[in-house]
Design a protein around this motif. Structure first.
Motif, PDB file in Angstrom:
ATOM      1  N   GLY A  14       0.819  -1.212   0.000  1.00  0.00           N
ATOM      2  CA  GLY A  14       0.000   0.000   0.000  1.00  0.00           C
ATOM      3  C   GLY A  14       0.847   1.253   0.000  1.00  0.00           C
ATOM      4  N   PHE A  15       1.957   1.210   0.739  1.00  0.00           N
ATOM      5  CA  PHE A  15       2.881   2.351   0.767  1.00  0.00           C
ATOM      6  C   PHE A  15       3.474   2.599  -0.618  1.00  0.00           C
ATOM      7  CE2 PHE A  15       7.398   3.557   1.095  1.00  0.00           C
ATOM      8  CZ  PHE A  15       7.262   4.842   1.612  1.00  0.00           C
ATOM      9  N   PHE A  16       3.943   1.526  -1.271  1.00  0.00           N
ATOM     10  CA  PHE A  16       4.518   1.670  -2.610  1.00  0.00           C
ATOM     11  C   PHE A  16       3.454   2.149  -3.610  1.00  0.00           C
ATOM     12  CE2 PHE A  16       7.828  -1.737  -1.461  1.00  0.00           C
ATOM     13  CZ  PHE A  16       8.753  -0.761  -1.100  1.00  0.00           C
ATOM     14  N   PHE A  17       2.224   1.661  -3.462  1.00  0.00           N
ATOM     15  CA  PHE A  17       1.143   2.011  -4.379  1.00  0.00           C
ATOM     16  C   PHE A  17       0.863   3.516  -4.326  1.00  0.00           C
ATOM     17  CE2 PHE A  17      -3.247   2.389  -5.800  1.00  0.00           C
ATOM     18  CZ  PHE A  17      -3.293   1.508  -6.863  1.00  0.00           C
ATOM     19  N   VAL A  18       0.746   4.055  -3.106  1.00  0.00           N
ATOM     20  CA  VAL A  18       0.465   5.488  -2.943  1.00  0.00           C
ATOM     21  C   VAL A  18       1.673   6.319  -3.352  1.00  0.00           C
ATOM     22  CG1 VAL A  18      -0.077   7.290  -1.267  1.00  0.00           C
ATOM     23  CG2 VAL A  18      -1.254   5.083  -1.143  1.00  0.00           C
ATOM     24  N   LEU A  19       2.869   5.881  -2.942  1.00  0.00           N
ATOM     25  CA  LEU A  19       4.070   6.645  -3.262  1.00  0.00           C
ATOM     26  C   LEU A  19       4.304   6.701  -4.770  1.00  0.00           C
ATOM     27  CD1 LEU A  19       6.144   8.180  -1.616  1.00  0.00           C
ATOM     28  CD2 LEU A  19       7.655   6.194  -1.791  1.00  0.00           C
ATOM     29  N   ALA A  20       3.947   5.631  -5.478  1.00  0.00           N
ATOM     30  CA  ALA A  20       4.082   5.637  -6.938  1.00  0.00           C
ATOM     31  C   ALA A  20       3.201   6.707  -7.559  1.00  0.00           C
ATOM     32  CB  ALA A  20       3.727   4.264  -7.502  1.00  0.00           C
ATOM     33  N   GLY A  21       1.995   6.886  -7.019  1.00  0.00           N
ATOM     34  CA  GLY A  21       1.122   7.945  -7.518  1.00  0.00           C
ATOM     35  C   GLY A  21       1.710   9.322  -7.292  1.00  0.00           C
ATOM     36  N   ALA A  23       4.914  10.027  -6.893  1.00  0.00           N
ATOM     37  CA  ALA A  23       6.098  10.157  -7.737  1.00  0.00           C
ATOM     38  C   ALA A  23       5.707  10.463  -9.178  1.00  0.00           C
ATOM     39  CB  ALA A  23       6.929   8.876  -7.676  1.00  0.00           C
ATOM     40  N   ALA A  24       4.609   9.868  -9.648  1.00  0.00           N
ATOM     41  CA  ALA A  24       4.149  10.140 -11.012  1.00  0.00           C
ATOM     42  C   ALA A  24       3.707  11.591 -11.159  1.00  0.00           C
ATOM     43  CB  ALA A  24       3.006   9.192 -11.370  1.00  0.00           C
ATOM     44  N   VAL A  25       3.058  12.127 -10.124  1.00  0.00           N
ATOM     45  CA  VAL A  25       2.671  13.544 -10.153  1.00  0.00           C
ATOM     46  C   VAL A  25       3.914  14.428 -10.241  1.00  0.00           C
ATOM     47  CG1 VAL A  25       1.620  15.412  -8.816  1.00  0.00           C
ATOM     48  CG2 VAL A  25       0.505  13.172  -8.916  1.00  0.00           C
ATOM     49  N   TYR A  26       4.952  14.095  -9.455  1.00  0.00           N
ATOM     50  CA  TYR A  26       6.188  14.880  -9.461  1.00  0.00           C
ATOM     51  C   TYR A  26       6.872  14.803 -10.828  1.00  0.00           C
ATOM     52  CZ  TYR A  26      10.738  16.656  -7.955  1.00  0.00           C
ATOM     53  OH  TYR A  26      11.886  17.387  -7.833  1.00  0.00           O
ATOM     54  N   LEU A  27       6.896  13.599 -11.425  1.00  0.00           N
ATOM     55  CA  LEU A  27       7.502  13.440 -12.746  1.00  0.00           C
ATOM     56  C   LEU A  27       6.750  14.254 -13.793  1.00  0.00           C
ATOM     57  CD1 LEU A  27       9.437  12.095 -14.746  1.00  0.00           C
ATOM     58  CD2 LEU A  27       7.847  10.157 -14.848  1.00  0.00           C
ATOM     59  N   ALA A  28       5.429  14.246 -13.724  1.00  0.00           N
ATOM     60  CA  ALA A  28       4.637  15.029 -14.679  1.00  0.00           C
ATOM     61  C   ALA A  28       4.911  16.518 -14.518  1.00  0.00           C
ATOM     62  CB  ALA A  28       3.152  14.737 -14.484  1.00  0.00           C
ATOM     63  N   TYR A  29       5.042  16.969 -13.269  1.00  0.00           N
ATOM     64  CA  TYR A  29       5.336  18.384 -13.014  1.00  0.00           C
ATOM     65  C   TYR A  29       6.679  18.782 -13.612  1.00  0.00           C
ATOM     66  CZ  TYR A  29       7.483  22.195 -10.370  1.00  0.00           C
ATOM     67  OH  TYR A  29       8.182  23.316 -10.025  1.00  0.00           O
ATOM     68  N   LEU A  30       7.721  17.962 -13.370  1.00  0.00           N
ATOM     69  CA  LEU A  30       9.043  18.283 -13.908  1.00  0.00           C
ATOM     70  C   LEU A  30       9.049  18.225 -15.430  1.00  0.00           C
ATOM     71  CD1 LEU A  30      11.511  16.466 -11.473  1.00  0.00           C
ATOM     72  CD2 LEU A  30      10.928  18.888 -11.579  1.00  0.00           C
ATOM     73  N   TRP A  49       1.235  15.135 -21.361  1.00  0.00           N
ATOM     74  CA  TRP A  49      -0.153  14.660 -21.524  1.00  0.00           C
ATOM     75  C   TRP A  49      -0.234  13.152 -21.368  1.00  0.00           C
ATOM     76  CZ3 TRP A  49      -1.773  11.639 -25.872  1.00  0.00           C
ATOM     77  CH2 TRP A  49      -3.115  11.290 -25.827  1.00  0.00           C
ATOM     78  N   VAL A  50       0.718  12.418 -21.971  1.00  0.00           N
ATOM     79  CA  VAL A  50       0.717  10.961 -21.866  1.00  0.00           C
ATOM     80  C   VAL A  50       0.884  10.540 -20.412  1.00  0.00           C
ATOM     81  CG1 VAL A  50       1.935   8.853 -22.508  1.00  0.00           C
ATOM     82  CG2 VAL A  50       1.565  10.644 -24.221  1.00  0.00           C
ATOM     83  N   LEU A  51       1.809  11.191 -19.706  1.00  0.00           N
ATOM     84  CA  LEU A  51       2.034  10.850 -18.302  1.00  0.00           C
ATOM     85  C   LEU A  51       0.792  11.085 -17.456  1.00  0.00           C
ATOM     86  CD1 LEU A  51       5.621  12.319 -17.721  1.00  0.00           C
ATOM     87  CD2 LEU A  51       4.984   9.909 -17.708  1.00  0.00           C
ATOM     88  N   VAL A  56      -0.654   9.176 -14.279  1.00  0.00           N
ATOM     89  CA  VAL A  56      -0.949   9.932 -13.063  1.00  0.00           C
ATOM     90  C   VAL A  56      -2.419   9.809 -12.675  1.00  0.00           C
ATOM     91  CG1 VAL A  56      -0.994  12.211 -12.006  1.00  0.00           C
ATOM     92  CG2 VAL A  56       0.942  11.539 -13.436  1.00  0.00           C
ATOM     93  N   LEU A  57      -3.321  10.237 -13.551  1.00  0.00           N
ATOM     94  CA  LEU A  57      -4.745  10.232 -13.195  1.00  0.00           C
ATOM     95  C   LEU A  57      -5.287   8.829 -12.927  1.00  0.00           C
ATOM     96  CD1 LEU A  57      -6.162  13.051 -15.514  1.00  0.00           C
ATOM     97  CD2 LEU A  57      -5.712  13.116 -13.060  1.00  0.00           C
TER      98      LEU A  57
END
Length: 419
Positions: A14-21, A23-30, A49-51, A56-57
């Motif tokens: 569960g920790f990895f699942f949430v943290l992956a979300g 991290a994906a938001v951070y990657l999309a921002y960068l 857009w693809v990310l 992410v969503l």
């Protein structure tokens, strides 16, 4: 009963699942930040857009839907992202052979299973406006599994417009609310065009709002083709409502549930049909996570070799540094390749280790950017960050976790223990 080990692993997952979300938001921002730089980085806006749409969503919806979407039958399917999907608006009685025979006789065509090949074909067919009568439908989930099969009718030879209906076999001993037993539940809707999902921005089919029209179309075609098929309607079985499905399309229904009885349909001479065999195959998420880790390991091995080559003509201090760097890179390459192979084979320990190493990879970039107060371009660091995020997203997914845990459950017992 949940063991302490299984409970700890579930919390870690569960920790990895949430943290992956996150991290994906951070990657999309960068990625967006890099993409607004003049020049070639503007292409990263498309990557953004693809990310957001496909990584992410969907992960954000998956996290939130675990909290607020009921995990029991409420007359709605669920999307792969956990959102409420199309309404269940049909029930059937009859064997698999009778269902398939009745639908074929009524002019319906069975949809191909969704795969890379069929998915690519429907994309090209839509773009070129070529007919594809067996075009696959996206997966929707009921009873915690995707549809057993689907049927459709193409409209005017256009793959973007079609009648389609998905079917799920009801579990043994399962009854509708109120105690009525049926063999099948189905969700029939009409694809009117291709567009973007309101909730994920993914390219998808848009359905007609009045799903009762499609429900009645299925009933009418099946009963007209075979006079032995009868229909019983449960009025107001669900509350009539106006809502949206998982793609954000408006839906409205009166809540009636027709039950098509096909138990007297004559199937003499028809090919015998059965429920699809459920196989716990290797999910694409496991393949992608293992493949990306393998590629990273090969890159580390190549860099290690280059460091060794460069140490030959260097001075003593530089040579020692190059050899040390080569050793570290070589160990990283070996670790990545071993973990990738073990994860591909379905070992849960290697999957968790790769998730943990990916977390460290993301954390190092975050620390460098935030704690080190660094700004400016991130071109050289964006690819390693993306690799860590994508591996974490893939291997923390439900499919990858269930495959690894399923392998543990399927492991044969030792000879001296009962199986």
């Amino acid at each position: 009963m949940e063991t302490p080990e299984r409970g700890l692993l579930a919390r870690l997952d569960g920790f990895f699942f949430v943290l992956a979300g996150l991290a994906a938001v951070y990657l999309a921002y960068l990625t967006l930040r890099e993409g607004i730089t003049p020049g070639w980085p503007m292409l990263l806006v498309v990557v953004f857009w693809v990310l957001v749409s496909y990584l992410v969503l969907p992960r954000v919806h998956r996290i939130l839907s675990r909290v607020y979407v009921p995990d029991y039958f409420i007359g709605r399917t669920r999307t792969a992202d956990g959102l409420l999907g199309d309404p269940v608006n049909l029930a059937l009685m009859g064997s698999p052979t009778q269902v398939h025979h009745a639908l074929r006789a009524a002019g319906w065509t069975r949809a191909d299973d969704l795969s890379l090949a069929s998915g690519w074909r429907i994309v090209t067919s839509t773009l070129t406006r070529r007919s594809y009568p067996q075009a696959p439908v996206s997966p929707l989930f009921l009873f915690r599994r995707r549809q057993d099969f689907a049927y459709q009718q193409e409209v005017d030879g256009s793959p973007s417009q079609r009648h389609h209906v998905r079917f799920w076999a009801c579990p043994d001993g399962w009854f509708l609310p109120g105690g009525l037993r049926v063999d099948w539940l189905a969700a029939g809707t009409y694809d009117r065009s291709v567009g973007l999902s309101l909730f994920t921005l993914q390219i998808t089919h848009k359905i007609g709002a009045d799903v009762d029209i499609e429900r009645d179309h299925v009933v009418a075609t099946v009963t007209a083709a075979d006079g032995t098929a009868t229909v019983r309607v449960l009025p107001d079985f669900f509350t009539g409502y106006h809502s949206r499905n998982g793609g954000g399309d408006l839906i409205e229904t009166d809540g009636h549930l027709p039950i098509i009885d096909l138990s007297r349909v004559d199937v003499a001479g028809a090919p015998e049909a059965a429920l699809p065999v459920v196989r716990i195959g290797r999910p694409v998420q496991t393949v992608v996570g293992s493949l990306m880790t393998s590629v990273r390991g090969i890159v580390y091995a190549a860099l290690s070799s280059l460091a060794l080559i460069g140490s030959r003509d260097a001075d003593e201090v530089t040579a020692a540094t190059s050899v040390l760097l080569a050793l570290v890179l070589g160990l990283g390459a070996l670790g990545d390749l071993v973990l990738a192979a073990a994860t591909f084979a379905g070992h849960n320990w290697s999957r968790l280790l790769l998730c943990a190493s990916s977390v460290l990879g993301v954390a190092s970039v975050v620390a460098e950017r935030l704690v080190g107060n660094l700004g400016g371009p991130l071109h050289e660091g964006l690819l390693p960050l993306a690799t860590s995020v994508l591996v974490l997203l893939a291997l923390s997914s439900d499919s990858a976790r269930e495959y690894a845990l399923g392998r543990r459950r399927r492991r044969p017992a030792p000879a001296d223990q009962p199986s």
